[in-house]
Motif scaffolding. Sequence first.
Motif, PDB file in Angstrom:
ATOM      1  N   LYS A 106       1.010  -1.203   0.091  1.00  0.00           N
ATOM      2  CA  LYS A 106      -0.012   0.129  -0.109  1.00  0.00           C
ATOM      3  C   LYS A 106       0.849   1.170   0.034  1.00  0.00           C
ATOM      4  O   LYS A 106       1.737   1.091   1.026  1.00  0.00           O
ATOM      5  N   ASN A 144      14.788   3.766   3.307  1.00  0.00           N
ATOM      6  CA  ASN A 144      13.774   3.474   4.388  1.00  0.00           C
ATOM      7  C   ASN A 144      14.117   3.983   5.743  1.00  0.00           C
ATOM      8  O   ASN A 144      13.354   3.971   6.799  1.00  0.00           O
ATOM      9  N   GLY A 187       5.434   7.312   2.103  1.00  0.00           N
ATOM     10  CA  GLY A 187       5.122   5.869   2.857  1.00  0.00           C
ATOM     11  C   GLY A 187       4.872   4.711   2.235  1.00  0.00           C
ATOM     12  O   GLY A 187       4.152   4.846   1.172  1.00  0.00           O
ATOM     13  N   GLU A 220       3.525   0.353   3.010  1.00  0.00           N
ATOM     14  CA  GLU A 220       3.065  -0.711   3.869  1.00  0.00           C
ATOM     15  C   GLU A 220       3.021  -2.035   3.239  1.00  0.00           C
ATOM     16  O   GLU A 220       2.509  -2.037   2.002  1.00  0.00           O
ATOM     17  N   SER A 244       2.886  -6.267   3.301  1.00  0.00           N
ATOM     18  CA  SER A 244       2.243  -7.246   4.070  1.00  0.00           C
ATOM     19  C   SER A 244       3.074  -8.435   4.475  1.00  0.00           C
ATOM     20  O   SER A 244       2.925  -9.289   5.431  1.00  0.00           O
TER      21      SER A 244
END
Length: 498
Positions: A56, A373, A436, A438, A440
């Motif tokens: 995401k 990151n 940003g 995300e 999983s």
Amino acid sequence: MKTINPLLCLLFTLVIMSCNEKNNDLEVTILETSANGNKLTEIKPVAKAENSSSVKILPQEEFQTITGFGGSFTESSAYLLNQVSKENRNKVLEAYFGESGAKYSLTRTHMNSCDFSLGNYSYAPVEDDMELEHFSIDEDREDIIPMIKDAMAVSKDGFKIISSPWTAPIWMKDNKKWEGGKLLPKYNDTWALFFSKYIDAYKAEGIDIWGFTVENEPLGNDSNWESMHFSPEEMTSFVTNHLGPRLEADNHDVKILGYDQNREELHKWVDVMYGDETASKYYSGAAVHWYASTYDYFPEALQYAHKKAPNKHLINSEACVDAEVPKWKDDKWYWSKEATDWGFDWAPDDQKHLHPKYAPVNRYARDIIGCLNNYVDGWVDWNMVLDRQGGPNWAENWCVAPVLVDPEKDEVYFTPIYYTLSHFSKYIRPEAKRIGIEVSDEALMATAAKNVDGTIAVILFNEGPEEKVVTLALEDQEVSIKINGQAIQTILIGKSQS
């Protein structure tokens, strides 16, 4: 009252649903480099799969501004490009700097000689020349300067140059040797003047220097090749009282980066570098290398440095597959866990675990993503070009470069490392903002950046052997992507930059 035809209603509903589905499809360009032979190969999205991994993108979360990616102009690389045909020289320069190539935006070179020089030299060879009246960059005119100028001619957007000294002239040092030793205090002002004269000399050649590191590897290299030692306090004193004021007085708008060695010691240095307002004023940031481990990118150290000075640069200024003779035209080796580094044999017992065998591509992809990151804003590889021996190197410190050449046969080999670096340098451009993301699936690594033209570049790395299907989502749109095992992908959202 007219009766509505049920068939027309159904058709209208299906059209609306179809439009909505189409609008929810995220339009992307997917480029993959993989162990199965892809080399920045464009691949197509796939049908959504059950139990797919999810990635995401969170564009509202913004982090550091990107300075750039690239490699280094060494005398060895420049010399080799002078030994191959003009056709192959141009091919390599286009591959690194051209619009069809990696579009390098941040580079490095050495002041005076280094191990990847043909021999020892200094721009100030005359002893006790306190005002540097005999200063000359003539040693660079045959190889390094022509390579930089040719790269500038090829590069549409241009690139920044960081210059680093491995050592001061030996007459300025306490041991009077190229290797090891310290700068004698009586030469502090002369050594600071050296930096200023270097900027002027290169500017006279039409080459602007963006930044300096104060000293390459100030902790030393066991006196194997050119070096000069500083403690954090000694370097900061030199910057605060000599180098910074000299560059300021001479009206040089140039960055000063401190430290310039392995990340595990970074916290000790930034504590001193940014310890008071005067010292912090002259430092533009810190530079680091990756040689402390073949797998750990030291996120805690990078986070610590960022928190200590959030508005300053954090740049990886050097990295390479060291202690290896390159494998020639053997793509498989670069994806195999067969490479070793200096620490595999020489690290002390308490650090041996940091230096297992590794696959070169994996190490590059992991490290760059991990650095991004954790607030690193620039990432620079070491030599751009080496020969089949991993040189020339006067100290016989053989290493690997992304591009290898055989001057005798006039052949060029673009290793998988070249394509791995291109995934970042070509598509994450200067002034981009990391955003940003995300993920999983813990088996995947990913980072994302938004370029100034509005395009978003997502870098996805699958180190494992099994292919995966990933659902990539941005706000209310998504797309399904297959990434092969042992693969790195750049996924472009918006206008393609290829």
